[in-house]
Design a protein around this motif. Structure first.
Motif, PDB file in Angstrom:
ATOM      1  N   ALA A  91       2.189   7.692  -4.692  1.00 33.22           N
ATOM      2  CA  ALA A  91       1.752   6.769  -3.643  1.00 33.22           C
ATOM      3  C   ALA A  91       2.888   6.524  -2.659  1.00 33.22           C
ATOM      4  N   ALA A  92       4.119   6.353  -3.176  1.00 28.98           N
ATOM      5  CA  ALA A  92       5.269   6.108  -2.289  1.00 28.98           C
ATOM      6  C   ALA A  92       5.420   7.270  -1.307  1.00 28.98           C
ATOM      7  N   ASP A  93       5.297   8.494  -1.805  1.00 26.70           N
ATOM      8  CA  ASP A  93       5.457   9.670  -0.939  1.00 26.70           C
ATOM      9  C   ASP A  93       4.312   9.779   0.065  1.00 26.70           C
ATOM     10  N   TRP A  94       3.110   9.553  -0.412  1.00 27.02           N
ATOM     11  CA  TRP A  94       1.940   9.726   0.457  1.00 27.02           C
ATOM     12  C   TRP A  94       1.945   8.705   1.597  1.00 27.02           C
ATOM     13  N   PHE A  95       2.222   7.446   1.286  1.00 27.64           N
ATOM     14  CA  PHE A  95       2.149   6.422   2.333  1.00 27.64           C
ATOM     15  C   PHE A  95       3.414   6.377   3.195  1.00 27.64           C
ATOM     16  N   ALA A  96       4.348   7.300   2.920  1.00 27.88           N
ATOM     17  CA  ALA A  96       5.525   7.458   3.786  1.00 27.88           C
ATOM     18  C   ALA A  96       5.400   8.707   4.652  1.00 27.88           C
ATOM     19  N   MET A  97       4.361   9.504   4.412  1.00 27.39           N
ATOM     20  CA  MET A  97       4.240  10.786   5.117  1.00 27.39           C
ATOM     21  C   MET A  97       3.778  10.541   6.559  1.00 27.39           C
ATOM     22  N   LYS A  98       4.633  10.933   7.491  1.00 24.98           N
ATOM     23  CA  LYS A  98       4.317  10.698   8.903  1.00 24.98           C
ATOM     24  C   LYS A  98       3.077  11.488   9.299  1.00 24.98           C
ATOM     25  N   GLY A  99       2.187  10.816  10.038  1.00 26.74           N
ATOM     26  CA  GLY A  99       1.038  11.501  10.614  1.00 26.74           C
ATOM     27  C   GLY A  99      -0.079  11.835   9.641  1.00 26.74           C
ATOM     28  N   ARG A 100      -0.012  11.338   8.395  1.00 30.99           N
ATOM     29  CA  ARG A 100      -1.139  11.610   7.476  1.00 30.99           C
ATOM     30  C   ARG A 100      -2.402  11.000   8.090  1.00 30.99           C
ATOM     31  N   PRO A 101      -3.580  11.584   7.750  1.00 31.12           N
ATOM     32  CA  PRO A 101      -4.805  11.041   8.353  1.00 31.12           C
ATOM     33  C   PRO A 101      -5.024   9.582   7.953  1.00 31.12           C
ATOM     34  N   LEU A 102      -5.406   8.769   8.911  1.00 34.39           N
ATOM     35  CA  LEU A 102      -5.675   7.358   8.601  1.00 34.39           C
ATOM     36  C   LEU A 102      -6.973   7.217   7.821  1.00 34.39           C
ATOM     37  N   ILE A 103      -7.980   7.925   8.306  1.00 36.17           N
ATOM     38  CA  ILE A 103      -9.301   7.803   7.680  1.00 36.17           C
ATOM     39  C   ILE A 103      -9.249   8.510   6.328  1.00 36.17           C
ATOM     40  N   GLY A 104      -9.596   7.771   5.306  1.00 35.51           N
ATOM     41  CA  GLY A 104      -9.618   8.337   3.960  1.00 35.51           C
ATOM     42  C   GLY A 104      -8.267   8.347   3.268  1.00 35.51           C
ATOM     43  N   GLN A 105      -7.234   7.751   3.895  1.00 39.49           N
ATOM     44  CA  GLN A 105      -5.906   7.822   3.273  1.00 39.49           C
ATOM     45  C   GLN A 105      -5.833   7.072   1.942  1.00 39.49           C
ATOM     46  N   MET A 106      -6.751   6.130   1.730  1.00 38.66           N
ATOM     47  CA  MET A 106      -6.730   5.371   0.472  1.00 38.66           C
ATOM     48  C   MET A 106      -7.548   6.047  -0.630  1.00 38.66           C
ATOM     49  N   ASP A 107      -8.324   7.063  -0.262  1.00 33.75           N
ATOM     50  CA  ASP A 107      -9.352   7.566  -1.175  1.00 33.75           C
ATOM     51  C   ASP A 107      -8.811   8.012  -2.528  1.00 33.75           C
ATOM     52  N   ARG A 108      -7.634   8.636  -2.520  1.00 33.30           N
ATOM     53  CA  ARG A 108      -7.132   9.180  -3.796  1.00 33.30           C
ATOM     54  C   ARG A 108      -6.393   8.125  -4.634  1.00 33.30           C
ATOM     55  N   PHE A 109      -6.346   6.888  -4.128  1.00 32.00           N
ATOM     56  CA  PHE A 109      -5.638   5.833  -4.859  1.00 32.00           C
ATOM     57  C   PHE A 109      -6.610   4.694  -5.165  1.00 32.00           C
ATOM     58  N   PRO A 110      -6.975   4.528  -6.439  1.00 34.91           N
ATOM     59  CA  PRO A 110      -7.904   3.441  -6.783  1.00 34.91           C
ATOM     60  C   PRO A 110      -7.342   2.109  -6.283  1.00 34.91           C
ATOM     61  N   HIS A 111      -8.219   1.317  -5.660  1.00 41.24           N
ATOM     62  CA  HIS A 111      -7.748   0.063  -5.077  1.00 41.24           C
ATOM     63  C   HIS A 111      -8.868  -0.970  -5.104  1.00 41.24           C
ATOM     64  N   HIS A 112      -8.467  -2.204  -4.872  1.00 43.27           N
ATOM     65  CA  HIS A 112      -9.432  -3.293  -4.758  1.00 43.27           C
ATOM     66  C   HIS A 112      -9.026  -4.134  -3.545  1.00 43.27           C
ATOM     67  N   ARG A 113      -9.784  -5.156  -3.247  1.00 45.15           N
ATOM     68  CA  ARG A 113      -9.472  -5.972  -2.062  1.00 45.15           C
ATOM     69  C   ARG A 113      -9.411  -7.444  -2.439  1.00 45.15           C
ATOM     70  N   GLY A 114      -8.542  -8.161  -1.767  1.00 46.70           N
ATOM     71  CA  GLY A 114      -8.409  -9.589  -2.017  1.00 46.70           C
ATOM     72  C   GLY A 114      -8.850 -10.392  -0.823  1.00 46.70           C
ATOM     73  N   VAL A 115      -8.185 -11.520  -0.589  1.00 44.81           N
ATOM     74  CA  VAL A 115      -8.631 -12.459   0.448  1.00 44.81           C
ATOM     75  C   VAL A 115      -8.486 -11.915   1.867  1.00 44.81           C
ATOM     76  N   THR A 116      -7.517 -11.031   2.093  1.00 48.00           N
ATOM     77  CA  THR A 116      -7.296 -10.525   3.453  1.00 48.00           C
ATOM     78  C   THR A 116      -8.181  -9.322   3.772  1.00 48.00           C
TER      79      THR A 116
END
Ligand SMILES: Cc1cc2nc3c(=O)[nH]c(=O)nc-3n(C[C@H](O)[C@H](O)[C@H](O)COP(=O)(O)O)c2cc1C
Length: 172
Positions: A91-116
């Motif tokens: 995750a550290a490498d992926w979210f530091a990669m310049k110019g990675r596609p914005l759309i779908g960038q979270m797809d390979r990382f299971p996540h949830h959402r909070g108040v924000t």
């Protein structure tokens, strides 16, 4: 006797490379900061994250003025922080990669959402959510000060990812 601050001459041997080498000895954790703007998730690996104040609860993150995340976090006004575990260098490498596609960038990382509404990585050892309270000029970065809206601990025995001298590590 000490000199007044303005009278202390800059050390002519300090250049960016010397600074980076010296400051690289300061070990830090690694976070993924996220923000949601108009239905799109933005994210950025950030180690320049600091706890600031207990009363009121404040944290800060320094955001490169060139990073796409900067515009997103300024527009959104709210953001989230996932403190990465030692097992999530990917995750550290992926979210530091310049110019990675914005759309779908979270797809390979299971996540949830909070108040924000910003994504929080399930793998994290802890999560924070913030509302921007102030933005300060920090040279080529903006210093984004956030009032803490939520703070949640994950697995208490979770081992954080550590960044030191340009490399990842973990506590032995
Ligand atoms: C370990 C690590 C820590 C980083 N810490 C920060 C940080 O604190 N602030 C920052 O602006 N960029 C930091 N970066 C760089 C950003 O993650 C990177 O420039 C950004 O995600 C590029 O994405 P963009 O193409 O969407 O702008 C860090 C990179 C790494 C690998």
């Amino acid at each position: 006797m000490s000199l007044p601050a303005e009278a202390v001459p800059p050390d002519p041997t300090v250049d960016a490379a010397a600074y980076r080498r010296a400051v690289g000895h300061f070990a830090s954790g690694v976070t993924v900061c996220t923000s949601r703007v108009g239905g799109t998730d933005h994210a950025m690996t950030a180690s320049a994250f600091t706890s600031v104040s207990l009363d009121p609860l404040l944290v800060l993150v320094c955001v490169d003025k060139e990073a796409r995340f900067r515009d997103a976090v300024l527009e959104s006004g709210t953001w989230a922080v996932s403190i990465l575990p030692s097992t999530d260098r990917r995750a550290a490498d992926w979210f530091a990669m310049k110019g990675r596609p914005l759309i779908g960038q979270m797809d390979r990382f299971p996540h949830h959402r909070g108040v924000t509404g910003a994504p929080l990585l399930d793998s994290a050892v802890a999560w924070l959510e913030c509302r921007t309270q102030a933005v300060y000029d920090g040279g080529d970065h903006d210093i984004v000060l956030g009032a803490v809206l939520a703070a949640v601990e994950g697995d208490r025995d979770g081992v954080p990812l550590v960044h030191h001298r340009g490399r990842y590590g973990r506590f032995a």
